[in-house]
Structure formats: structure tokens, C-alpha cells
Design a protein around this motif. Structure first.
Motif, PDB file in Angstrom:
ATOM      1  N   ALA A   1       0.825  -1.216   0.000  1.00  0.00           N
ATOM      2  CA  ALA A   1       0.000   0.000   0.000  1.00  0.00           C
ATOM      3  C   ALA A   1       0.853   1.258   0.000  1.00  0.00           C
ATOM      4  O   ALA A   1       0.490   2.268  -0.625  1.00  0.00           O
ATOM      5  N   ALA A   2       1.996   1.212   0.676  1.00  0.00           N
ATOM      6  CA  ALA A   2       2.852   2.400   0.733  1.00  0.00           C
ATOM      7  C   ALA A   2       3.472   2.723  -0.612  1.00  0.00           C
ATOM      8  O   ALA A   2       3.896   3.866  -0.849  1.00  0.00           O
ATOM      9  N   ALA A   3       3.540   1.750  -1.502  1.00  0.00           N
ATOM     10  CA  ALA A   3       4.149   1.977  -2.817  1.00  0.00           C
ATOM     11  C   ALA A   3       3.148   2.498  -3.836  1.00  0.00           C
ATOM     12  O   ALA A   3       3.544   2.938  -4.920  1.00  0.00           O
ATOM     13  N   VAL A   4       1.844   2.435  -3.538  1.00  0.00           N
ATOM     14  CA  VAL A   4       0.833   2.884  -4.503  1.00  0.00           C
ATOM     15  C   VAL A   4       1.028   4.384  -4.740  1.00  0.00           C
ATOM     16  O   VAL A   4       0.985   5.188  -3.799  1.00  0.00           O
ATOM     17  N   PRO A   5       1.259   4.798  -5.975  1.00  0.00           N
ATOM     18  CA  PRO A   5       1.572   6.207  -6.241  1.00  0.00           C
ATOM     19  C   PRO A   5       0.349   7.111  -6.086  1.00  0.00           C
ATOM     20  O   PRO A   5      -0.757   6.773  -6.517  1.00  0.00           O
ATOM     21  N   THR A   6       0.533   8.247  -5.448  1.00  0.00           N
ATOM     22  CA  THR A   6      -0.520   9.248  -5.288  1.00  0.00           C
ATOM     23  C   THR A   6       0.045  10.618  -5.652  1.00  0.00           C
ATOM     24  O   THR A   6       1.253  10.848  -5.582  1.00  0.00           O
ATOM     25  N   SER A   7      -0.831  11.519  -6.022  1.00  0.00           N
ATOM     26  CA  SER A   7      -0.413  12.863  -6.425  1.00  0.00           C
ATOM     27  C   SER A   7      -0.257  13.760  -5.202  1.00  0.00           C
ATOM     28  O   SER A   7      -0.783  13.482  -4.120  1.00  0.00           O
ATOM     29  N   ALA A   8       0.429  14.865  -5.390  1.00  0.00           N
ATOM     30  CA  ALA A   8       0.591  15.834  -4.306  1.00  0.00           C
ATOM     31  C   ALA A   8      -0.766  16.388  -3.875  1.00  0.00           C
ATOM     32  O   ALA A   8      -1.025  16.572  -2.673  1.00  0.00           O
ATOM     33  N   ALA A   9      -1.665  16.638  -4.839  1.00  0.00           N
ATOM     34  CA  ALA A   9      -2.997  17.151  -4.500  1.00  0.00           C
ATOM     35  C   ALA A   9      -3.771  16.123  -3.678  1.00  0.00           C
ATOM     36  O   ALA A   9      -4.480  16.485  -2.731  1.00  0.00           O
ATOM     37  N   TYR A  10      -3.630  14.851  -4.042  1.00  0.00           N
ATOM     38  CA  TYR A  10      -4.275  13.789  -3.259  1.00  0.00           C
ATOM     39  C   TYR A  10      -3.747  13.781  -1.834  1.00  0.00           C
ATOM     40  O   TYR A  10      -4.514  13.738  -0.867  1.00  0.00           O
ATOM     41  N   ARG A  11      -2.440  13.805  -1.681  1.00  0.00           N
ATOM     42  CA  ARG A  11      -1.857  13.686  -0.339  1.00  0.00           C
ATOM     43  C   ARG A  11      -2.264  14.855   0.554  1.00  0.00           C
ATOM     44  O   ARG A  11      -2.519  14.673   1.750  1.00  0.00           O
ATOM     45  N   ARG A  12      -2.362  16.055  -0.015  1.00  0.00           N
ATOM     46  CA  ARG A  12      -2.781  17.208   0.798  1.00  0.00           C
ATOM     47  C   ARG A  12      -4.205  17.022   1.310  1.00  0.00           C
ATOM     48  O   ARG A  12      -4.493  17.306   2.476  1.00  0.00           O
ATOM     49  N   LEU A  13      -5.101  16.546   0.458  1.00  0.00           N
ATOM     50  CA  LEU A  13      -6.497  16.394   0.856  1.00  0.00           C
ATOM     51  C   LEU A  13      -6.700  15.168   1.741  1.00  0.00           C
ATOM     52  O   LEU A  13      -7.548  15.174   2.639  1.00  0.00           O
ATOM     53  N   ALA A  14      -5.920  14.110   1.498  1.00  0.00           N
ATOM     54  CA  ALA A  14      -6.114  12.851   2.214  1.00  0.00           C
ATOM     55  C   ALA A  14      -5.617  12.904   3.654  1.00  0.00           C
ATOM     56  O   ALA A  14      -5.970  12.038   4.461  1.00  0.00           O
ATOM     57  N   ARG A  15      -4.793  13.912   3.986  1.00  0.00           N
ATOM     58  CA  ARG A  15      -4.268  13.997   5.360  1.00  0.00           C
ATOM     59  C   ARG A  15      -5.389  14.027   6.401  1.00  0.00           C
ATOM     60  O   ARG A  15      -5.225  13.545   7.517  1.00  0.00           O
ATOM     61  N   SER A  16      -6.512  14.612   6.034  1.00  0.00           N
ATOM     62  CA  SER A  16      -7.605  14.778   6.992  1.00  0.00           C
ATOM     63  C   SER A  16      -8.546  13.576   7.038  1.00  0.00           C
ATOM     64  O   SER A  16      -9.501  13.579   7.814  1.00  0.00           O
ATOM     65  N   LEU A  17      -8.313  12.566   6.221  1.00  0.00           N
ATOM     66  CA  LEU A  17      -9.205  11.414   6.173  1.00  0.00           C
ATOM     67  C   LEU A  17      -8.853  10.407   7.264  1.00  0.00           C
ATOM     68  O   LEU A  17      -7.690  10.259   7.632  1.00  0.00           O
ATOM     69  N   PRO A  18      -9.861   9.671   7.771  1.00  0.00           N
ATOM     70  CA  PRO A  18      -9.568   8.615   8.748  1.00  0.00           C
ATOM     71  C   PRO A  18      -8.604   7.568   8.199  1.00  0.00           C
ATOM     72  O   PRO A  18      -7.772   7.037   8.934  1.00  0.00           O
ATOM     73  N   ASP A  19      -8.728   7.262   6.914  1.00  0.00           N
ATOM     74  CA  ASP A  19      -7.816   6.322   6.252  1.00  0.00           C
ATOM     75  C   ASP A  19      -7.249   7.008   5.020  1.00  0.00           C
ATOM     76  O   ASP A  19      -7.858   6.988   3.949  1.00  0.00           O
ATOM     77  N   PRO A  20      -6.086   7.628   5.120  1.00  0.00           N
ATOM     78  CA  PRO A  20      -5.541   8.384   3.979  1.00  0.00           C
ATOM     79  C   PRO A  20      -5.290   7.533   2.741  1.00  0.00           C
ATOM     80  O   PRO A  20      -5.233   8.075   1.633  1.00  0.00           O
ATOM     81  N   LEU A  21      -5.127   6.219   2.900  1.00  0.00           N
ATOM     82  CA  LEU A  21      -4.887   5.358   1.741  1.00  0.00           C
ATOM     83  C   LEU A  21      -6.176   4.813   1.141  1.00  0.00           C
ATOM     84  O   LEU A  21      -6.159   4.240   0.047  1.00  0.00           O
ATOM     85  N   GLY A  22      -7.298   4.986   1.834  1.00  0.00           N
ATOM     86  CA  GLY A  22      -8.550   4.372   1.386  1.00  0.00           C
ATOM     87  C   GLY A  22      -8.958   4.706  -0.034  1.00  0.00           C
ATOM     88  O   GLY A  22      -9.223   3.810  -0.845  1.00  0.00           O
ATOM     89  N   PRO A  23      -9.020   5.995  -0.415  1.00  0.00           N
ATOM     90  CA  PRO A  23      -9.436   6.322  -1.782  1.00  0.00           C
ATOM     91  C   PRO A  23      -8.482   5.791  -2.841  1.00  0.00           C
ATOM     92  O   PRO A  23      -8.905   5.428  -3.943  1.00  0.00           O
ATOM     93  N   ALA A  24      -7.175   5.746  -2.537  1.00  0.00           N
ATOM     94  CA  ALA A  24      -6.213   5.234  -3.522  1.00  0.00           C
ATOM     95  C   ALA A  24      -6.385   3.747  -3.736  1.00  0.00           C
ATOM     96  O   ALA A  24      -6.183   3.236  -4.844  1.00  0.00           O
TER      97      ALA A  24
END
Length: 329
Positions: A237-260
Motif C-alpha cells: 500500500a505504501a508503494a501505490v503512487p498518489t499525487s501531491a494534491a491527493y496527499r494534501r487532501l487525504a491527510r484529513s481522512l480517517p484512512d488516507p490510503l482508502g481512496p487510492a
């Protein structure tokens, strides 16, 4: 004497609407012997190639809502089908379009759908060779896309083998977060104007053993590849690539990796590549101008195991099921 108000113009009939809709579409292309206007199109298959055909629909309230422009709807309707062709390593040739809409839909909205569809078709050099219009309770656009791939070179879901590496194009989770109220433009665009990875798919034909496009969630679609290949997958899961815009918005999610992992609609490709061919796959991705990331491996067994950033196994997220519930918009 007061001037009499002009009588409202009646809505266009079926044939006028078809003529107005098709103005925005590319109607000619390679192999098109006869395009729109007759009972069927006449098409000449490329010699030495297999035809790849797919059909998909985008439906109001399931795949788009009022935040989508009409042009967005038309683009997405074709792009999601082109992504299926990309996953097979096929190049697009022709499309047919079935348009259904409620009574009272402004003709200008339907012309906007045609403009978006036409823009996508021109961008990917595909001819629209026929279609249909009908009434319905909501707006929907159903596209049948036909492509070609050299005989014996199609990328299937069934070719993965234990020991293969799992590689993924682009970034994941952007489209899912693009549905959030007030989502950044970069994420909303991934949801509304997906970019099918056609050049990458063609470049991976003959390099990868299997491939699938991710429409309903990375874990769920990877599970389909495993089922068809009768193998298991280990996903880092840590290797799944995400964008900078995703990471900024996902910080506030209960599971930041969930949408990816489970969000879907990114229309990226995941492929199984033998380790000895990884360098070739990376060169293919570079030629296509698309980042390629190793996200896991194939093993014996069944199903998908997900390893979190701490190395511990984590539960699989649910993917999208078009029949159980609409995607939240």
C-alpha cells in the motif's frame, strides 16, 4: 401597435437532433467504408489484427452530476471505453454512440455532450461511425468502442504468473477525491476528464503478461486479474503512487490510503511483468510519457493481500458496484 411575441420554437425532432449532434463528431477514419446515415456502418478490419470491442455507459446520478459540464459528460463517456482498449494493448479505431435523455433536455446540452465526445475522439484519433437517440428518465451516453491489436499480442487478465511484478501507471485516488465538495481542480479533472493510457497499453503489449484498467478500485480490479490468472497478489500500500494534491487532501481522512486503494475511476493500468522485463516496461512507459511504479508482486494462491506502511496486513476496501448503490456524488 404592440409587437406580437414570437412563438416558441418547437424542440428538434429525432433526425434534426441527430444531425446537430453529429456535427461535432469526427465521422471518417481508417477502415470506414460507410459511416453514419445508413442502417449500419461498413468497416474494414485491419489485416493481421484482432478486433477488440467494448461497451460502457455513463449515467446521470451514477457517473456524473450537475457539477459536470455537458462537455465533461461526452469526454468521459468515450474515455472510459478507450481505457478498456488500452488495457488490452489495442489502438482505437471506431465508436458507436447511443444517447438517451429526458423530455425537455435543452438541445444545447446535448450539443455540449457531442462537443466533449468529439474532442476526446479527435485527441485519440477515433471515428464515430453510428449511433442512436432515445427518450429516458435520465441522461445517459452509451459508447461501443472498437480497436485493433496485432494477432496474438492482446494483453489479457489471465496471463499473470507467480513471480511477476505488479506495475501501475500514473497515480491513484485522484478521481475519488475529485468528487469531494470543493475538490481542487486537479482532482476534479481526473474525475471528469479521465486520460486513457492508450500509448502505454500498446507499448506494454509483448512486454507484460497481463493487464487491467482500474475503473472500480485498485484492490477490486486487481482481484479480477488474480481470479482470471488463478494467482494471488501482494499489494504494497505504501508503494501505490498518489499525487501531491491527493496527499494534501487525504491527510484529513480517517484512512488516507482508502481512496487510492478502493476509490476507482482513475483509469490507470495495472500490469503483471516478469522481473526480467521490468526495464523494458519502464522504457515503454517513458516512451508513452507515463510514470510506472512497482506496487507489488504475484504469488501462488488466490485473492489480494494488502500490506500497510508498517508491513502489517490491512483489510481490503470495498470497490464500486454499479448495481448495488450509486457512487456518492
Amino acid at each position: 401597435m404592440p409587437r406580437r411575441a414570437a412563438a416558441p420554437r418547437p424542440p428538434p425532432g429525432e433526425f434534426e437532433l441527430i444531425e446537430r449532434f453529429t456535427r461535432a463528431l469526427p465521422l471518417a477514419g481508417a477502415g470506414v467504408r460507410l459511416g453514419p446515415g445508413d442502417d449500419t456502418a461498413l468497416l474494414a478490419p485491419p489485416p493481421g489484427e484482432d478486433l477488440a470491442a467494448t461497451v460502457d455507459a455513463v449515467v446521470e446520478g451514477v457517473h456524473f452530476d450537475a457539477r459536470f459540464t455537458a462537455e465533461d459528460v461526452g469526454w468521459k463517456a468515450l474515455a472510459v471505453n478507450l481505457s478498456d482498449l488500452a488495457s488490452m494493448g489495442a489502438r482505437p479505431l471506431w465508436a458507436l454512440v447511443a444517447l438517451a435523455f429526458p423530455r425537455g433536455t435543452p438541445p444545447e446540452r446535448l450539443e455540449g455532450v457531442a462537443r466533449g465526445l468529439g474532442a476526446c475522439a479527435r485527441a485519440h484519433r477515433i471515428a464515430v461511425v453510428g449511433g442512436n437517440v432515445s427518450r429516458a428518465s435520465e441522461l445517459s451516453v452509451t459508447v461501443t468502442a472498437i480497436g485493433a491489436v496485432r494477432r496474438g499480442r492482446a494483453l489479457l487478465r489471465s496471463g499473470a504468473r507467480p513471480g511477476d511484478l505488479l506495475v501501475a501507471s500514473g497515480t491513484f485516488g485522484d478521481a475519488a477525491l475529485g468528487l469531494a465538495p470543493g475538490a481542487p481542480a486537479a482532482l476534479a479533472r481526473r474525475q471528469r476528464r479521465p486520460a486513457p493510457r492508450l500509448a502505454l497499453g500498446r507499448s506494454l503489449a509483448g512486454v507484460a503478461r497481463a493487464a487491467i484498467d482500474v475503473s472500480d478500485g485498485l484492490v477490486q480490479d486487481l482481484g479480477h486479474l488474480c481470479d482470471e490468472s488463478r494467482v494471488a497478489a501482494v499489494l504494497d500500500a505504501a508503494a501505490v503512487p498518489t499525487s501531491a494534491a491527493y496527499r494534501r487532501l487525504a491527510r484529513s481522512l480517517p484512512d488516507p490510503l482508502g481512496p487510492a486503494l478502493g476509490g476507482g475511476e482513475d483509469y490507470e493500468l495495472v500490469a503483471a511483468v516478469p522481473p526480467a522485463r521490468l526495464a523494458r516496461a519502464r522504457r515503454a512507459a517513458a516512451r508513452a510519457g507515463v510514470p510506472l511504479t512497482v506496487i507489488g508482486r504475484v504469488e501462488r494462491g488466490a485473492g489480494v493481500r494488502i500490506l500497510g506502511p508498517d508491513g502489517a496486513e490491512r483489510p481490503a476496501p470495498s470497490g464500486h458496484d454499479h448495481l448495488r448503490a450509486p457512487r456518492p456524488l
